[in-house]
Scaffold this motif. Structure first.
Motif, PDB file in Angstrom:
ATOM      1  N   MET A 248      27.654 -69.899  23.736  1.00  0.00           N
ATOM      2  CA  MET A 248      27.041 -70.705  22.696  1.00  0.00           C
ATOM      3  C   MET A 248      27.421 -72.166  22.968  1.00  0.00           C
ATOM      4  SD  MET A 248      27.243 -70.536  18.510  1.00  0.00           S
ATOM      5  CE  MET A 248      28.708 -71.567  18.351  1.00  0.00           C
ATOM      6  N   HIS A 249      26.756 -72.758  23.953  1.00  0.00           N
ATOM      7  CA  HIS A 249      27.019 -74.159  24.246  1.00  0.00           C
ATOM      8  C   HIS A 249      26.834 -74.963  22.964  1.00  0.00           C
ATOM      9  CE1 HIS A 249      25.730 -73.351  28.702  1.00  0.00           C
ATOM     10  NE2 HIS A 249      26.861 -72.748  28.366  1.00  0.00           N
ATOM     11  N   THR A 250      27.785 -75.833  22.684  1.00  0.00           N
ATOM     12  CA  THR A 250      27.784 -76.563  21.418  1.00  0.00           C
ATOM     13  C   THR A 250      27.710 -78.062  21.692  1.00  0.00           C
ATOM     14  OG1 THR A 250      29.092 -74.797  20.403  1.00  0.00           O
ATOM     15  CG2 THR A 250      29.011 -76.902  19.245  1.00  0.00           C
ATOM     16  N   ASN A 251      26.518 -78.629  21.465  1.00  0.00           N
ATOM     17  CA  ASN A 251      26.309 -80.062  21.621  1.00  0.00           C
ATOM     18  C   ASN A 251      26.794 -80.766  20.365  1.00  0.00           C
ATOM     19  OD1 ASN A 251      24.358 -80.428  24.167  1.00  0.00           O
ATOM     20  ND2 ASN A 251      23.824 -78.540  23.111  1.00  0.00           N
ATOM     21  N   GLN A 252      27.540 -81.842  20.548  1.00  0.00           N
ATOM     22  CA  GLN A 252      28.105 -82.529  19.388  1.00  0.00           C
ATOM     23  C   GLN A 252      28.179 -84.029  19.630  1.00  0.00           C
ATOM     24  OE1 GLN A 252      32.586 -81.247  19.424  1.00  0.00           O
ATOM     25  NE2 GLN A 252      31.379 -79.703  20.500  1.00  0.00           N
ATOM     26  N   SER A 253      27.965 -84.772  18.560  1.00  0.00           N
ATOM     27  CA  SER A 253      28.044 -86.221  18.643  1.00  0.00           C
ATOM     28  C   SER A 253      28.546 -86.774  17.327  1.00  0.00           C
ATOM     29  CB  SER A 253      26.676 -86.828  18.987  1.00  0.00           C
ATOM     30  OG  SER A 253      25.705 -86.430  18.042  1.00  0.00           O
ATOM     31  N   LEU A 254      29.167 -87.944  17.406  1.00  0.00           N
ATOM     32  CA  LEU A 254      29.580 -88.668  16.213  1.00  0.00           C
ATOM     33  C   LEU A 254      28.579 -89.778  15.936  1.00  0.00           C
ATOM     34  CD1 LEU A 254      33.447 -89.149  16.694  1.00  0.00           C
ATOM     35  CD2 LEU A 254      32.256 -87.335  15.454  1.00  0.00           C
ATOM     36  N   PHE A 255      28.263 -89.978  14.674  1.00  0.00           N
ATOM     37  CA  PHE A 255      27.420 -91.095  14.263  1.00  0.00           C
ATOM     38  C   PHE A 255      28.213 -91.992  13.317  1.00  0.00           C
ATOM     39  CE2 PHE A 255      24.141 -88.955  16.362  1.00  0.00           C
ATOM     40  CZ  PHE A 255      23.001 -89.749  16.389  1.00  0.00           C
ATOM     41  N   ASN A 256      28.019 -93.294  13.472  1.00  0.00           N
ATOM     42  CA  ASN A 256      28.591 -94.235  12.525  1.00  0.00           C
ATOM     43  C   ASN A 256      27.852 -94.113  11.190  1.00  0.00           C
ATOM     44  OD1 ASN A 256      30.379 -95.505  14.505  1.00  0.00           O
ATOM     45  ND2 ASN A 256      28.492 -96.359  15.388  1.00  0.00           N
ATOM     46  N   LEU A 257      28.469 -94.616  10.143  1.00  0.00           N
ATOM     47  CA  LEU A 257      27.867 -94.481   8.818  1.00  0.00           C
ATOM     48  C   LEU A 257      26.586 -95.300   8.675  1.00  0.00           C
ATOM     49  CD1 LEU A 257      31.004 -94.407   6.489  1.00  0.00           C
ATOM     50  CD2 LEU A 257      29.827 -92.526   7.644  1.00  0.00           C
ATOM     51  N   ASP A 258      26.352 -96.251   9.606  1.00  0.00           N
ATOM     52  CA  ASP A 258      25.086 -96.996   9.571  1.00  0.00           C
ATOM     53  C   ASP A 258      23.964 -96.282  10.313  1.00  0.00           C
ATOM     54  OD1 ASP A 258      25.725 -97.317  12.227  1.00  0.00           O
ATOM     55  OD2 ASP A 258      25.877 -99.504  12.179  1.00  0.00           O
ATOM     56  N   GLY A 259      24.248 -95.061  10.803  1.00  0.00           N
ATOM     57  CA  GLY A 259      23.220 -94.254  11.452  1.00  0.00           C
ATOM     58  C   GLY A 259      23.118 -94.427  12.949  1.00  0.00           C
ATOM     59  N   THR A 260      23.978 -95.238  13.550  1.00  0.00           N
ATOM     60  CA  THR A 260      23.954 -95.421  15.008  1.00  0.00           C
ATOM     61  C   THR A 260      24.866 -94.399  15.679  1.00  0.00           C
ATOM     62  OG1 THR A 260      25.728 -97.075  14.870  1.00  0.00           O
ATOM     63  CG2 THR A 260      23.445 -97.879  14.841  1.00  0.00           C
ATOM     64  N   ASN A 261      24.534 -94.054  16.905  1.00  0.00           N
ATOM     65  CA  ASN A 261      25.311 -93.070  17.659  1.00  0.00           C
ATOM     66  C   ASN A 261      26.602 -93.718  18.163  1.00  0.00           C
ATOM     67  OD1 ASN A 261      26.327 -91.300  19.710  1.00  0.00           O
ATOM     68  ND2 ASN A 261      24.302 -90.374  19.892  1.00  0.00           N
ATOM     69  N   ALA A 262      27.734 -93.182  17.721  1.00  0.00           N
ATOM     70  CA  ALA A 262      29.038 -93.763  18.071  1.00  0.00           C
ATOM     71  C   ALA A 262      29.426 -93.483  19.519  1.00  0.00           C
ATOM     72  CB  ALA A 262      30.115 -93.215  17.133  1.00  0.00           C
ATOM     73  N   PHE A 263      28.686 -92.576  20.191  1.00  0.00           N
ATOM     74  CA  PHE A 263      28.999 -92.255  21.590  1.00  0.00           C
ATOM     75  C   PHE A 263      28.234 -93.136  22.580  1.00  0.00           C
ATOM     76  CE2 PHE A 263      30.341 -87.510  20.987  1.00  0.00           C
ATOM     77  CZ  PHE A 263      31.487 -87.941  20.347  1.00  0.00           C
ATOM     78  N   PHE A 264      27.269 -93.903  22.103  1.00  0.00           N
ATOM     79  CA  PHE A 264      26.394 -94.656  23.005  1.00  0.00           C
ATOM     80  C   PHE A 264      26.818 -96.118  23.101  1.00  0.00           C
ATOM     81  CE2 PHE A 264      22.371 -97.175  23.544  1.00  0.00           C
ATOM     82  CZ  PHE A 264      22.189 -96.869  24.883  1.00  0.00           C
ATOM     83  N   ASP A 265      26.953 -96.578  24.336  1.00  0.00           N
ATOM     84  CA  ASP A 265      27.190 -97.995  24.603  1.00  0.00           C
ATOM     85  C   ASP A 265      26.400 -98.348  25.857  1.00  0.00           C
ATOM     86  OD1 ASP A 265      27.998-100.545  25.225  1.00  0.00           O
ATOM     87  OD2 ASP A 265      30.151-100.126  25.152  1.00  0.00           O
ATOM     88  N   GLU A 266      25.335 -99.091  25.678  1.00  0.00           N
ATOM     89  CA  GLU A 266      24.434 -99.388  26.791  1.00  0.00           C
ATOM     90  C   GLU A 266      25.155-100.039  27.963  1.00  0.00           C
ATOM     91  OE1 GLU A 266      19.928-101.232  27.372  1.00  0.00           O
ATOM     92  OE2 GLU A 266      21.100-101.691  25.580  1.00  0.00           O
ATOM     93  N   LYS A 267      26.235-100.750  27.680  1.00  0.00           N
ATOM     94  CA  LYS A 267      26.948-101.470  28.738  1.00  0.00           C
ATOM     95  C   LYS A 267      28.198-100.738  29.225  1.00  0.00           C
ATOM     96  CE  LYS A 267      25.343-105.970  27.047  1.00  0.00           C
ATOM     97  NZ  LYS A 267      25.724-107.303  26.519  1.00  0.00           N
ATOM     98  N   GLY A 268      28.498 -99.591  28.617  1.00  0.00           N
ATOM     99  CA  GLY A 268      29.696 -98.861  29.002  1.00  0.00           C
ATOM    100  C   GLY A 268      29.484 -98.018  30.245  1.00  0.00           C
ATOM    101  N   PRO A 269      30.568 -97.557  30.886  1.00  0.00           N
ATOM    102  CA  PRO A 269      30.444 -96.653  32.036  1.00  0.00           C
ATOM    103  C   PRO A 269      29.669 -95.395  31.637  1.00  0.00           C
ATOM    104  CG  PRO A 269      32.723 -97.406  31.768  1.00  0.00           C
ATOM    105  CD  PRO A 269      31.975 -97.833  30.538  1.00  0.00           C
ATOM    106  N   LEU A 270      28.649 -95.058  32.396  1.00  0.00           N
ATOM    107  CA  LEU A 270      27.743 -93.944  32.085  1.00  0.00           C
ATOM    108  C   LEU A 270      27.035 -94.154  30.745  1.00  0.00           C
ATOM    109  CD1 LEU A 270      29.924 -90.852  33.161  1.00  0.00           C
ATOM    110  CD2 LEU A 270      28.071 -91.930  34.445  1.00  0.00           C
ATOM    111  N   GLN A 271      27.050 -95.388  30.254  1.00  0.00           N
ATOM    112  CA  GLN A 271      26.489 -95.740  28.939  1.00  0.00           C
ATOM    113  C   GLN A 271      27.165 -94.968  27.802  1.00  0.00           C
ATOM    114  OE1 GLN A 271      22.122 -95.359  29.568  1.00  0.00           O
ATOM    115  NE2 GLN A 271      22.100 -97.604  29.481  1.00  0.00           N
TER     116      GLN A 271
END
Length: 449
Positions: A248-271
């Motif tokens: 049961m592969h479990t995909n998970q992500s954190l979101f900030n309270l403003d609705g943006t994805n806390a795991f995403f950074d366009e300028k970060g390594p691997l974004q």
């Protein structure tokens, strides 16, 4: 089914009950092991149920309470109300609603896995995060024995992504999908899996509480529809030796309270953001310590062996499916981690709570993610794995229980009531297995010694 962000009202439920001629009502909840339970009531009791005034005997539920404190109430979550498509009889319908368990004084029962996940999610929200989860639960369809019990005889010989007529489960799978869609699921894909008789149905991610509700509902629907086709559906991790097991592969992500994805950074390594890397670090650190929850059976560790695509080694990668933690290619709002070790026999309310707090352990303590491992770990030598700092998951349920006991976040995540009862149950399971005389022993020893 519903999403917690689209609130269903009592008035809407009463209107559906009248319009769809609902005469029977199931109040559902799960025990500590994730087994679905329900109290069935007639139409005359529905208003009482919606008021949260339906009482049941909690002492009869494994791991709940002692008999002298057994009176408990079922508090319905209106967002989980749905009519059951396969329960129409003579023009009348049945419906269900998932409930939280409350003590006699009305306060949340700490032994209720759903209450516990809500508590952990509230603590995450205090840190500024919400959690989204998507599960991919695999299952087998087997023929029935003459006595109606499940066999391990598959009714097809199809393989990965095969089509009919080889994939004989296609009609049953289609009805499973149609049933789920009628209950509010958004189905993204379905297909035959690698092993004969093995299937997967993927549905859209949701907030963690809804995802846990969806996962237990999905398993119930699959088993119910399979039974209508004279088949036995099982989510057992490794029902047949020598072929792939069910994960049961479990995909998970954190979101900030403003609705943006806390795991995403366009300028970060691997974004990926710093938060994502810290979360990965927490998952890596705590993986062995949550395995007893994500992989809860003796049989779970028959799946977690090299050679069958199951993740055994604690590592992460953006490109390597042999790693425990994979980063799928999607970015932006779809940026997420995929933890590949859980199997569908886990209690999703407890498993999501453990994985969330494991990741947040990394965020709170600024843990660095180890270097990603982008080569096939299964082909690495023991020396190469040691040099790369790659540990293995527990080899059996006993090792996993011991690791859970030593995991410092286990008690704060599960609470002492759930943790103590869970460990007691799992230790008994291990002892029953350890002392059982198996067919393997009889086949190998009886005539040789």
């Amino acid at each position: 089914m519903g999403c917690n962000c689209n609130k269903t009202t009592r008035e809407e439920i009463m209107k559906i009950i009248e319009e769809q001629n609902v005469h029977f009502f199931r109040l559902q909840f799960v025990d500590i092991l994730g087994n679905m339970k329900n109290v069935a009531i007639p139409l005359s009791q529905i208003e009482k149920a919606l008021d949260g005034n339906m009482m049941f005997d909690g002492s009869s539920i494994d791991g709940f309470v002692r008999i002298n404190e057994s009176d408990m109430y079922l508090k319905p979550d209106f967002n989980t109300f749905t009519v059951l498509p396969w329960r129409n009889q003579s023009g009348t319908n049945a419906a269900r609603i998932i409930c939280d368990v409350a003590k006699a004084d009305g306060t949340p029962f700490e032994g209720c896995p759903r209450n516990n996940l809500k508590r952990v999610l509230a603590e995450a929200k205090d840190m500024g995060y919400t959690m989204n989860v998507g599960t991919e639960a695999e299952f087998f369809l087997f023929e029935l024995n003459e006595d109606g019990t499940g066999s391990t005889v598959t009714h097809d010989v199809a393989g990965y992504f095969d089509v009919d007529p080889g994939d004989k489960g296609i009609n049953c799978r289609r009805e499973i999908i149609e049933t789920l869609e009628a209950m509010g699921f958004e189905i993204e894909a379905s297909h035959h899996e690698v092993a004969e008789g093995q299937h997967e149905v993927n549905f859209k991610y949701a907030d963690a509480l809804t995802a846990a509700d969806n996962t237990v509902t999905f398993k119930w629907v699959v088993r119910s529809i399979a039974a209508e086709y004279g088949l036995h559906a099982t989510f057992m991790p490794k029902p047949v030796f020598g072929i792939n097991g069910s994960g049961m592969h479990t995909n998970q992500s954190l979101f900030n309270l403003d609705g943006t994805n806390a795991f995403f950074d366009e300028k970060g390594p691997l974004q990926l953001s710093e938060t994502a890397y810290k979360y990965i670090g927490g998952l890596v650190k705590n993986a062995a310590g949550f395995a007893a929850v994500t992989n809860p059976l003796v049989n779970s560790y028959k799946r977690l062996v090299p050679g069958y695509e199951a993740p055994v080694y604690v590592a992460w990668s953006a490109s390597n499916r042999s790693a425990l933690i994979r980063i799928p290619a999607s970015r932006g709002v779809g940026t997420r981690t995929e933890v590949r070790c859980p199997d569908p026999t886990c209690n999703p309310y407890l498993a999501f709570a453990m994985m969330l707090n494991s990741g947040l352990d990394g965020v709170k303590n600024n843990l660095e993610a180890p270097s990603s491992v982008d080569q096939d770990i299964f082909s690495m030598t023991p020396a190469e794995k040691e040099a790369a700092g790659i540990d293995s998951l527990p080899a059996n349920l006993k090792e996993a229980i011991d690791a859970l006991k030593m995991n410092p976040i286990a008690d704060e995540t599960l609470g002492s009531h759930i943790l103590e009862n869970y460990i007691e149950n799992k230790e008994q399971e291990w002892d029953d297995y350890r002392t059982a005389v198996t067919d393997w022993e009889l086949n190998n020893y009886l005539n040789n010694y």
